[in-house]
Design an enzyme around this catalytic site. Structure first.
Site, PDB file in Angstrom:
ATOM      1  N   LYS A  60     -33.042  39.042   8.189  1.00 47.89           N
ATOM      2  CA  LYS A  60     -32.230  38.149   9.028  1.00 47.89           C
ATOM      3  C   LYS A  60     -30.731  38.350   8.827  1.00 47.89           C
ATOM      4  CE  LYS A  60     -35.416  34.585  10.384  1.00 47.89           C
ATOM      5  NZ  LYS A  60     -36.683  34.897   9.660  1.00 47.89           N
ATOM      6  N   GLU A  70     -29.957  27.409  15.425  1.00 45.57           N
ATOM      7  CA  GLU A  70     -31.187  26.633  15.282  1.00 45.57           C
ATOM      8  C   GLU A  70     -31.951  27.195  14.086  1.00 45.57           C
ATOM      9  OE1 GLU A  70     -30.986  29.400  16.941  1.00 45.57           O
ATOM     10  OE2 GLU A  70     -32.793  30.406  16.197  1.00 45.57           O
ATOM     11  N   SER A 112     -40.388  42.734   5.882  1.00 46.13           N
ATOM     12  CA  SER A 112     -39.252  41.980   6.440  1.00 46.13           C
ATOM     13  C   SER A 112     -38.582  41.068   5.420  1.00 46.13           C
ATOM     14  CB  SER A 112     -39.703  41.167   7.646  1.00 46.13           C
ATOM     15  OG  SER A 112     -40.819  40.345   7.327  1.00 46.13           O
TER      16      SER A 112
HETATM   17  C1  LIG Z   1     -37.974  34.906  10.212  1.00 45.70           C
HETATM   18  C2  LIG Z   1     -38.817  35.899   9.566  1.00 45.70           C
HETATM   19  C3  LIG Z   1     -39.751  36.670  10.298  1.00 45.70           C
HETATM   20  C4  LIG Z   1     -40.026  36.458  11.746  1.00 45.70           C
HETATM   21  O1  LIG Z   1     -38.957  36.689  12.609  1.00 45.70           O
HETATM   22  P1  LIG Z   1     -38.893  37.966  13.575  1.00 45.70           P
HETATM   23  O2  LIG Z   1     -37.781  37.611  14.495  1.00 45.70           O
HETATM   24  O3  LIG Z   1     -40.206  38.095  14.267  1.00 45.70           O
HETATM   25  O4  LIG Z   1     -38.608  39.141  12.729  1.00 45.70           O
HETATM   26  C5  LIG Z   1     -40.463  37.647   9.630  1.00 45.70           C
HETATM   27  N1  LIG Z   1     -40.311  37.856   8.311  1.00 45.70           N
HETATM   28  C6  LIG Z   1     -39.436  37.129   7.568  1.00 45.70           C
HETATM   29  C7  LIG Z   1     -39.320  37.424   6.119  1.00 45.70           C
HETATM   30  C8  LIG Z   1     -38.672  36.137   8.167  1.00 45.70           C
HETATM   31  O5  LIG Z   1     -37.814  35.419   7.430  1.00 45.70           O
END
Ligand SMILES: *Cc1c(COP(=O)(O)O)cnc(C)c1O
Length: 402
Positions: A89, A111, A378
């Site tokens: 993020k 948000e 992620s």
């Molecule tokens: C917010 C988040 C996601 C999901 O958001 P996407 O916009 O689909 O990438 C996935 N993994 C983590 C670690 C997150 O914090």
């Protein structure tokens, strides 16, 4: 490489279905984005913060033990979990904060549902000395008290939204209302590759650093492109960031993983690409989990960050055109992958990312050692340790009580 058309349409998906007043604000944002996205000085500053603040490039790590354990394909992990603040993020908020700075705007709103995007936004605002207001549903504030504390510690003001179900959808509505009332001096920092144009294009642009790096890294390390790239899909920003730079590499398979929750058949999931229908949500067209009259259905996932009834328009288009495949993984499968990656690689994944790992666990054994899979990790799982701990305790208590 150009998958987006006029006014942010990706095939029939995307676009901007908003009031004329809001459209004027969005047009202004698009002008600024187009002006700066290829600007030399802008990108030099972005690269500086990527390197010295976020810690980029993130490594592409060959998971030797996991690959051996599963047999079949070689698995590489793109380590977005190593970024400052622990997930992908930060890539988006640093880029958008620099854009706001260029636009001369010092007040940022956002948000947040689980709180992850709120924390990332508050981080970027602290870094650039910007005033930060986060809209969050009252129910989410109750569930995510620690993230509220983090945001406040970082200097943000958290506003509790008490309308409707008091969760993410209402927080988005409030943020758009604030933007309309204050657009002259306010920047709305949207957190995923969703929303009306130009937001999906902006977020994909700043998240594409993931796929650009990964593509170069795999060519250096393996001398060839991967057979598959895999990422979890909530709104779709980490997935589109990984996928888009591989779009023209037609031999590279793309697999997005949605949360099947307690099972697709139970209704307790958040899998619009698997079970939704095209519809309108928050001013754009995408696959939406909806009832017979088109109202968004309640969503559920063990991973709070995947809990959204819609999905980015570009993923909707990739699904409709067949360029990418979208599967779903249950809570239980994600938890198994959460434990497996921790035990064989010493990497505790975010529960969201564990969905992508679970898909690799299913797929790898059916492939050959010549095949390469890249899994986007992620985020890191520190934020989820307490939740999983409580679930394990509850399960133990249930067994003891039998
Ligand atoms: C917010 C988040 C996601 C999901 O958001 P996407 O916009 O689909 O990438 C996935 N993994 C983590 C670690 C997150 O914090």
């Amino acid at each position: 490489m150009k998958t987006d058309g006029e006014k942010g349409f990706y095939g029939q998906f995307g676009g901007s279905f908003v009031t004329p007043e809001l459209q004027t604000v969005l047009d202004h944002l698009e002008d600024a984005f187009l002006r700066y996205k290829d600007d030399e000085e802008f990108n030099e500053e972005l690269r500086y913060y990527h390197r010295d603040y976020v810690g980029r490039p993130s490594p592409l790590y060959y998971a030797a033990r996991l690959s051996e354990e599963l047999g079949g394909a070689k698995i590489y992990i793109k380590r977005e979990d190593l970024n400052h603040t622990g997930s992908h993020k930060i890539n988006n908020v640093i880029g958008q904060a620099l854009l706001a700075k260029r636009m001369g705007i010092k007040r940022v709103i956002a948000e947040t549902g689980a709180g992850q995007h709120g924390v990332a936004t508050a981080t970027a605002c602290a870094l650039f000395g910007m005033d930060c207001t986060i809209y969050m549903g009252a129910e989410d504030i109750r569930r995510q008290a620690l993230n509220v504390f983090r945001m406040e510690l970082l200097g943000a003001k958290v506003i509790s939204v008490t309308t409707g179900n008091r969760t993410l959808k209402e927080a988005v509505d409030e943020a758009f209302a604030d933007l309309l009332a204050n657009y002259g001096h306010t920047y709305y920092m949207l957190g995923s590759a969703v929303g009306p144009h130009p937001f999906p294009a902006i977020v994909r642009h700043f998240q594409s650093v993931i796929g650009k790096e990964a593509r170069q890294q795999i060519l250096e390390q393996e001398g060839k492109l991967p057979t598959y790239v895999i990422a979890c899909v909530g709104g779709g920003s980490n997935a589109i960031g990984l996928f888009h730079p591989f779009y023209d590499d037609k031999d590279v398979g793309m697999i997005g993983v949605e949360p099947a929750g307690k099972g697709l058949a139970t209704g307790k999931h958040a899998a619009p690409l698997n079970l939704g229908k095209p519809g309108l949500l928050h001013g754009f067209k995408c696959y939406v989990m909806q009832d017979a009259i088109g109202e968004p259905l309640p969503t559920y996932s063990i991973a709070a960050g995947l809990d959204y009834p819609g999905v980015g328009p570009e993923h909707s288009f990739y699904k409709a055109s067949g360029r990418a495949e979208y599967v779903a993984v249950t809570d239980e499968e994600a938890l198994e992958a959460f434990k497996l990656l921790s035990q064989v690689e010493g990497i505790i994944p975010a529960l969201e990312s564990a969905h992508a790992v679970a898909q690799a666990v299913k797929l790898a054994p059916s492939l050959s050692p010549e095949d390469v899979i890249i899994v986007n990790l992620s985020g890191r799982g520190d934020k989820d340790a307490q939740q999983v701990f409580e679930m394990v305790q509850a399960a133990k208590a249930a067994v003891a009580g039998q």
